[in-house]
Structures are given as structure tokens and as C-alpha cells.
Design an enzyme around this catalytic site. Structure first.
Site, PDB file in Angstrom:
ATOM      1  N   CYS A 124       0.797  -1.233   0.000  1.00  0.00           N
ATOM      2  CA  CYS A 124       0.000   0.000   0.000  1.00  0.00           C
ATOM      3  C   CYS A 124       0.827   1.280   0.000  1.00  0.00           C
ATOM      4  O   CYS A 124       0.603   2.149  -0.840  1.00  0.00           O
ATOM      5  CB  CYS A 124      -0.988   0.032   1.159  1.00  0.00           C
TER       6      CYS A 124
ATOM      7  N   ARG B 197       7.059 -10.893   5.564  1.00  0.00           N
ATOM      8  CA  ARG B 197       6.669 -10.574   6.943  1.00  0.00           C
ATOM      9  C   ARG B 197       7.297 -11.589   7.874  1.00  0.00           C
ATOM     10  O   ARG B 197       7.300 -12.780   7.576  1.00  0.00           O
ATOM     11  CB  ARG B 197       5.144 -10.633   7.123  1.00  0.00           C
TER      12      ARG B 197
ATOM     13  N   GLN C 140       1.048 -11.109  -3.163  1.00  0.00           N
ATOM     14  CA  GLN C 140      -0.382 -10.825  -3.187  1.00  0.00           C
ATOM     15  C   GLN C 140      -0.814 -10.431  -4.592  1.00  0.00           C
ATOM     16  O   GLN C 140      -0.043  -9.823  -5.328  1.00  0.00           O
ATOM     17  CB  GLN C 140      -0.682  -9.640  -2.254  1.00  0.00           C
TER      18      GLN C 140
ATOM     19  N   ASP D  70      -2.452  -7.898  -5.411  1.00  0.00           N
ATOM     20  CA  ASP D  70      -2.856  -6.696  -4.692  1.00  0.00           C
ATOM     21  C   ASP D  70      -3.255  -5.596  -5.672  1.00  0.00           C
ATOM     22  O   ASP D  70      -2.731  -5.537  -6.775  1.00  0.00           O
ATOM     23  CB  ASP D  70      -1.666  -6.220  -3.856  1.00  0.00           C
TER      24      ASP D  70
ATOM     25  N   HIS E 196      -4.815  -1.277  -5.481  1.00  0.00           N
ATOM     26  CA  HIS E 196      -5.401  -0.168  -4.733  1.00  0.00           C
ATOM     27  C   HIS E 196      -6.128   0.734  -5.697  1.00  0.00           C
ATOM     28  O   HIS E 196      -5.581   1.106  -6.727  1.00  0.00           O
ATOM     29  CB  HIS E 196      -4.315   0.585  -3.969  1.00  0.00           C
TER      30      HIS E 196
ATOM     31  N   LYS F 185     -14.823  -3.070   5.960  1.00  0.00           N
ATOM     32  CA  LYS F 185     -14.246  -3.950   4.941  1.00  0.00           C
ATOM     33  C   LYS F 185     -15.163  -5.127   4.663  1.00  0.00           C
ATOM     34  O   LYS F 185     -16.034  -5.462   5.468  1.00  0.00           O
ATOM     35  CB  LYS F 185     -12.881  -4.451   5.384  1.00  0.00           C
TER      36      LYS F 185
ATOM     37  N   HIS G  58      -8.286  -0.918  -0.679  1.00  0.00           N
ATOM     38  CA  HIS G  58      -7.374  -2.070  -0.756  1.00  0.00           C
ATOM     39  C   HIS G  58      -8.206  -3.254  -1.194  1.00  0.00           C
ATOM     40  O   HIS G  58      -9.275  -3.485  -0.637  1.00  0.00           O
ATOM     41  CB  HIS G  58      -6.781  -2.422   0.607  1.00  0.00           C
TER      42      HIS G  58
END
Length: 652
Positions: free
Chosen positions: A348, A377, A395, A397, A399, A479, A525
RNA sequence: GCUGCUGUAGCUCAGAGGUAGAGCACUCCCUUGGUAAGGGAGAGGUCGAGAGUUCAAUUCUCUCCAGCAGCACCA
């Protein structure tokens, strides 16, 4: 008609009502119907509540008497009574053990104990034996209502501090219900069976011992938890144990090895070494996602892996998640101090950096930036699980930078996007959980009302159901989480959609509005698969390794029966490869039985056997994974069919 | 991270205070066989790492690492 305060009317499921004395128990009611029902009865539903047969009923009510045939109630009672019986057994064998709590869970129950010595697997056998003795005693179950002070005194006198704490934690000052199974006593809401002999002694099994924190709090004592499963009959227990065996066979860690998909090793815990087979699945899935995203209006980007702590401080992650980041310190020449970086744990903040380059106009919105973002992580060691929970993952991912007014449309668009992808990947059903504002939050109620309203309207626009999770949203926004159910009923969170006004604020993202002034965009997200690693794990377990043909890493093996067919095998492989089928030759000096077995174990979907006849006729003998019969087909036909089957669903 | 368990050949596992074994896989030879294991031979291990006890440790003890189950965690 009896006077109002001493007579009540009970309505049965068939609609008939009868009058009883106030204070009558469901057990009395059953007895009034027949002695056989009195014996068979296990509990009752009174005005929708599950009632013990021994509890008095004081008012007019609807009533249904339950027997072992009522699966739902019977399971609950059997499991609940077994929890008590197990605790009694444990205290009879090891009297200095302290009891805590023992709830019913799916398929069984657990009970947490505090005991200095660890339980061993052999102990489970001892406990089970003792439990069966208790069941055979047919000890009566008795219940009384005590006031708190008396209950607390009782537990203090008996040296059960956990029970004292439990009572003190129960709000209000209503009296408490106490239960006895024979002489053994426990604090319990109930209901329970009438005597221990009502528990089927052959339909339960103690499964495992594990640690569990008292009250689920990692700062408190570690207790020993014993898990058991129980059903109303031994066939059901057996069916459950079979199901567990089947689940074990589908374990992606086992299949990953058998199919030679990937491995992991000590030097890189929680990170995946993808082998050619596994990487084929991964890249095929990624290629598919890339096409879908492009078609869905996303722009793909890529951002750095090692990023200075300054950005993580600005985003707020440094403060909150420092412990869970891989830190990279670099001694830079001539620098006054070491540069401290972190491997990116999420994408992000980097995406906001891309957004922030150059002035953005309201005309640019919604701007959908996607990245196959490799994140790292430092997950707690105990959290790691195969490729499902790892330290290095990628991911799918993206945005979406947009205005508040665009949230609803973007949300609906995303749900449809995700549903389409799940469908292509073999998951027909998924569940949406809608997490709303938590207690501790930022932003005005008005703004929360608006954003939550937008998400709800978006879900409704897609015609889908959802369940509400009040208070489970992030502190800055609500979310949606998307859950998949696999072939054996396990549920996995994969997709997510999260509304975030916070990060654009922290990282200073702006766009120029129609009015010529700077405005703050919202950031959405979102991910469909979650991570490739986890999703591939789910795909493997869901399909038991028999992936959809287009995703299968090895699609076809062409096996020669005699070496004279080897040249033709190569022709067949070439023809299939020309049709974009992942085909390989097996011309080893082995019998066809051997080859069939080996490739079946490796879950290759199609084996084409080729012998003298096939060479002669330009055919192949097709054998599909899991089928016994074979079929002779012309090479041209097979090439065409398999070429089509190998095409990803979005390209058909 | 916490509690418990586990770590021996590529895989699945056996073993015992005196420096290791099976099956499958692997390599070679024989076999050309029609749909889930043809036969024979061979090679392969610093018994997770380090320290301690002992004449002697892979075996016993401790520490660490990794895995498994559950709990806690999952931006």
C-alpha cells in the site's frame, strides 16, 4: 381452568395445547405423554430455548420434547455431557488437576485443565477408559441454582481458582446454575442429559492434547486442552474419522511433495522453493490474473522490495508492526548512521508513492493500480503452515484511488470481478462478511454511515448475501472479507475489500477536483486470491491434487508400450505441444503398468498410451486420471480436444 | 511467540550407550511388456546443530534450529 398463577398452557409442535401446573418440568411433561417418551427424552425446546428436562417452566410456552433422533440437540447434549464426564475422569485419575472451561465445538468438545504434569497420548487412553466407566455407572445428573457468594465459597473451598474467576467475570448478580454428574460438580449453564448412561459410550474419541491460554490471553497461564469428538452413534463417529483421513490425504504439504510442486527448508523458514511443476501452476494462475486485471481496468505496476524505515514510519506500520518486519541495515559509505530498511510487508505505501508522482486530476479517478506484490513478513514461528501461511508471499494486490462517491460502484464492480474469477477457478460459492465500524475509530459518524451504506448497497446490487460482523472493521474504515469453502467444508479467507481514507491522509495523497482545489482521495485495498501461495494451497486441497486441466502442471504424458513406438510418441508430444498442451514423453524401458501407476500417483490428468496398433493407425489410447477404462481416439481429435481443454477459461 | 511432541538415506519409517537397517525412489544389467509396482545387481547417511556426562553418545542431559498439533497473532 386452574387459577392463573398456578396453571400454564404448553403448546406442542402439532398445535395442541395442554394445561400444566406452573413449575412443571419438561421431564414431567414427557412422562405425562408416555413412559417410553420419558425414558427416551433428552431435552426440550421451550419458547425457542434449549431446556434441560429438569428445569421448571413457569409460564405459557411452546414446547417440543427432544430425543436422540433430534440430531442438533442430541449432539449438543452428548458433547456437553462428555466435556463434564471427561473433566470428572481427569480429576478422578489426577485429583490435583484444576478445571477451567469445556465448551462444545464443531464435531465435539474440549476442556482446558491446569495440571503441572503434561498429559501424554497414553493418558488419553486412560481417560477414555475412565469415561466409559462413568457412562456405565449411569450416574444421575442433578442441577441446582445457587447464589454467587455460595458458589464462590464452594470453589474457594475446593481449590478451584479458575472457577472463582469465571464467576467473578459473569456480569450481573443473578444466581448461577450448578450441575452434578454423580458426585462430580461443575458450574454450567446447561442443559444436560438426565444421567451419564444416556451418552453413547461408543461414539466418542479423545483426539489430541494441546496448549491453550487461559481466557485466550497470551499473557496468562498456558493450560492443557484435550479435544474430543462425539456423535449420536458409532457409525457417525466412524464417518467423521474417515473424513479426517480423507482430509489428511489432501493436505497440500503431502501433495506438494508427491506432485513435486515445491519444497521448503530450514535455511528459509516460511518461504517457498517452487519446483518446475509448482511454478507452472503459479505462472499459469498469474498470467490468468494479469489478463483479468487488464480487462478489469487495472494498471499493473511494480514497487521496491527494500524500503527505508522513513516510509514505514510515515505510513504508521513501523510503530505497529516493526516486530513483524524483516529489517535490513546497511552501512553506507560516508553516512553518519546506518540506513535502516525493511523488506516490504505490504504494498500500500508504495502504491501511494506511485499515485503521488505528478499531479492527479479528478479525471484520473478511479485509478486502479495493481501489483503482484512480493511481501515479506516475519510471521511468528508457530503461525507458519505449509504454503498457506508463509513469511514470503505474493499478493494479487491492487489499490483503487477514488472519490467517496465512487466507492459503491467500485465495490460492486470488484465483487463481480472476484465472483467471476472464483467461478473460473472452480469455486462456485463464497461467503461475504461485512465488517463495520469498531469502538475505537477515526472519522465522523456521518462519514462512516456513508461509506458503510455504500458497501452494503454495492453487495445488494450484485444480488449476493452477506453476514454482518459488527465492530470488526479497521479503525479507519469498513471492509468486506470473502471466504471460500473447499471440497471438504473447510472455510478460507482469500479476498478482501477495504475502504481506507487514512493512508492517503498520512502519506499526503491528493488530486485536483473539478473546483480546482486539492482533495483527499479514498484508497480501496483489494485482493481476490489473497496470496498466490495460499490460494494455490487451497486449490490443491480443494481438488485433492486433481487440478482443473488448464492449471495442471503436467497435463499429458505420452507413454510408449514398446520401444518401436518411441518415434511416434515424440510425434504425438510435438503435436500436443503445438496445440499449447503441456505434454511430455515417457519412453523409458518400463512396462505400461508401471508407467500408468507412476503418472497416476503424480496426478497427471491424461495418459496417452501408444503401442504397435496406435503407430499403425495414427491413434492414441486415452486414459483419464481416476478412470479405469480407456478409449482409442484419432491423434488429430485428441490434439484438438486437449488443446481446447488446456486453454484458460478467459480465453475460450 | 507459548505448551506439548518430533527430527535416522530423496520419501515413509525401524533401531540400539560400543560409530546403522527396511521398503519405495535413484544408477547399471536383463526384460519389448497393452493400462496402478517384471527380475537382478549397485550406490547412497558427520543419525538437525552445538555443548555436557561417559573409556565410549546418533542413543542420556542441556541449549539452539526446524517441523507437527493446538493456542495467541495475521497490516
Amino acid at each position: 381452568m386452574a387459577p392463573k398463577d398456578t396453571a400454564i398452557s404448553l403448546t406442542f409442535p402439532d398445535g395442541n395445547a395442554r394445561s400444566f401446573e406452573a413449575g412443571v418440568t419438561a421431564g414431567d411433561v414427557a412422562a405425562s405423554i408416555s413412559t417410553s417418551l420419558r425414558k427416551k427424552a433428552i431435552s426440550a425446546t421451550v419458547n425457542g430455548a434449549h431446556y434441560d428436562l429438569a428445569w421448571p417452566i413457569e409460564e405459557d410456552a411452546s414446547i417440543a420434547i427432544h430425543t436422540m433422533a433430534d440430531e442438533e440437540q442430541a449432539n449438543e447434549l452428548v458433547r456437553h455431557d462428555l466435556a463434564h464426564i471427561m473433566a470428572r475422569a481427569v480429576q478422578e485419575i489426577w485429583p490435583d488437576t484444576k478445571v477451567t472451561i469445556g465448551p462444545v465445538i464443531e464435531n465435539g468438545w474440549y476442556y482446558d485443565f491446569d495440571r503441572a504434569e503434561p498429559f501424554t497420548p497414553e493418558d488419553l487412553g486412560l481417560i477414555e477408559k475412565k469415561m466409559k466407566e462413568i457412562i456405565n455407572k449411569r450416574d444421575p445428573v442433578r442441577t441446582e441454582v445457587w447464589d454467587r457468594a455460595r458458589a464462590i465459597k464452594h470453589y474457594e473451598d475446593n481449590g478451584e481458582p479458575y472457577k472463582v474467576e469465571l464467576i467473578e467475570a459473569i456480569p450481573g448478580d443473578e444466581p448461577l446454575r450448578m450441575y452434578w454428574h454423580g458426585d462430580w460438580q461443575d458450574l454450567c449453564r446447561g442443559p444436560h442429559l438426565q444421567h451419564t448412561g444416556q451418552v453413547p459410550g461408543d461414539a466418542f474419541k479423545l483426539m489430541s492434547i494441546a496448549g491453550a491460554y487461559w481466557r485466550g490471553d497470551s499473557d496468562r497461564a498456558m493450560l492443557q486442552r484435550i479435544y474430543g469428538v462425539a456423535f449420536t452413534g458409532k457409525e457417525k463417529l466412524r464417518a467423521h474419522l474417515n473424513m479426517l483421513e480423507e482430509a489428511a490425504k489432501r493436505d497440500h504439504r503431502k501433495l506438494g511433495r508427491e506432485m513435486d510442486l515445491y519444497h521448503m527448508q530450514e535455511e528459509a523458514p516460511g518461504q517457498v522453493f517452487w519446483h518446475p511443476n509448482g511454478w507452472t501452476i503459479y505462472t499459469t494462475l498469474q498470467d490468468y490474473m494479469r489478463r483479468k486485471q487488464r480487462a478489469g481496468g487495472y494498471r499493473e505496476i511494480n514497487t521496491p522490495q527494500v524500503v527505508n524505515r522513513k516510509l514505514w514510519e510515515a505510513s504508521g506500520h513501523w510503530e505497529k508492526y516493526q516486530e513483524h518486519m524483516f529489517i535490513v541495515e546497511v552501512e553506507e559509505e560516508h553516512a553518519a548512521e546506518k540506513a535502516v530498511n525493511a523488506l516490504k510487508p505490504m504494498n500500500c505505501p508504495c502504491h501511494v508513492q506511485v499515485f503521488n508522482q505528478g499531479l492527479k486530476s479528478y479525471r484520473d479517478l478511479p485509478l486502479r493500480l495493481a501489483e503482484f506484490g512480493a511481501c515479506t513478513r516475519y510471521e511468528p514461528s508457530g503461525a507458519l503452515h505449509g504454503i498457506m501461511r508463509v513469511r514470503g508471499f505474493t499478493q494479487d494486490d491492487a489499490h483503487i484511488f477514488c472519490t467517496e462517491d465512487q466507492i459503491e460502484a467500485e465495490c460492486a464492480k470488484f465483487i463481480n470481478f472476484l465472483a467471476d474469477i472464483y467461478d473460473d477457478l472452480g469455486f462456485e460459492k463464497f461467503e461475504i462478511k461485512f465488517a463495520t465500524r469498531p469502538e475505537k475509530r477515526v472519522g465522523s459518524d456521518e462519514s462512516w454511515d456513508h461509506v458503510e451504506g455504500a458497501l452494503e448497497a454495492a453487495i445488494k446490487a450484485t444480488g449476493r448475501e452477506f453476514t454482518l460482523e459488527p465492530g470488526d472493521g479497521a479503525f479507519y474504515g469498513p471492509k468486506l472479507d470473502f471466504y471460500l469453502t473447499d471440497a471438504i467444508g473447510r472455510v478460507w479467507q482469500c479476498g478482501t475489500f477495504q475502504v481506507d481514507p487514512n493512508l492517503p491522509e498520512r502519506l499526503g495523497a491528493t488530486y485536483i477536483g473539478e473546483d480546482g482545489a486539492k482533495h483527499r482521495p479514498y484508497m480501496l485495498h483489494r485482493a481476490c486470491l489473497g496470496s498466490f501461495e495460499r490460494f494455490i494451497g487451497i486449490l490443491i486441497e480443494n481438488s485433492a491434487g486433481k487440478l482443473p486441466f488448464w492449471l495442471a502442471p503436467r497435463q499429458v504424458v505420452v507413454a510408449s508400450i514398446i520401444s518401436d513406438a518411441n518415434d511416434y510418441v515424440e510425434d504425438v508430444v510435438a503435436a500436443l505441444q503445438a496445440a499449447c498442451v503441456r505434454a511430455e514423453a515417457d519412453v523409458r524401458n518400463e512396462k505400461i503398468n508401471y508407467k500408468v501407476r507412476e503418472h497416476s500417483v503424480a496426478k497427471v490428468p491424461i495418459i496417452l498410451a501408444v503401442g504397435a496398433r496406435e503407430v499403425e493407425d495414427r491413434t492414441v489410447t486415452v486414459r483419464r486420471l481416476g478412470e479405469k477404462q480407456t478409449k482409442v481416439e484419432a491423434l488429430a481429435d485428441v490434439t484438438e480436444t486437449l488443446g481446447r481443454d488446456a486453454t484458460p477459461p478467459d480465453l475460450l
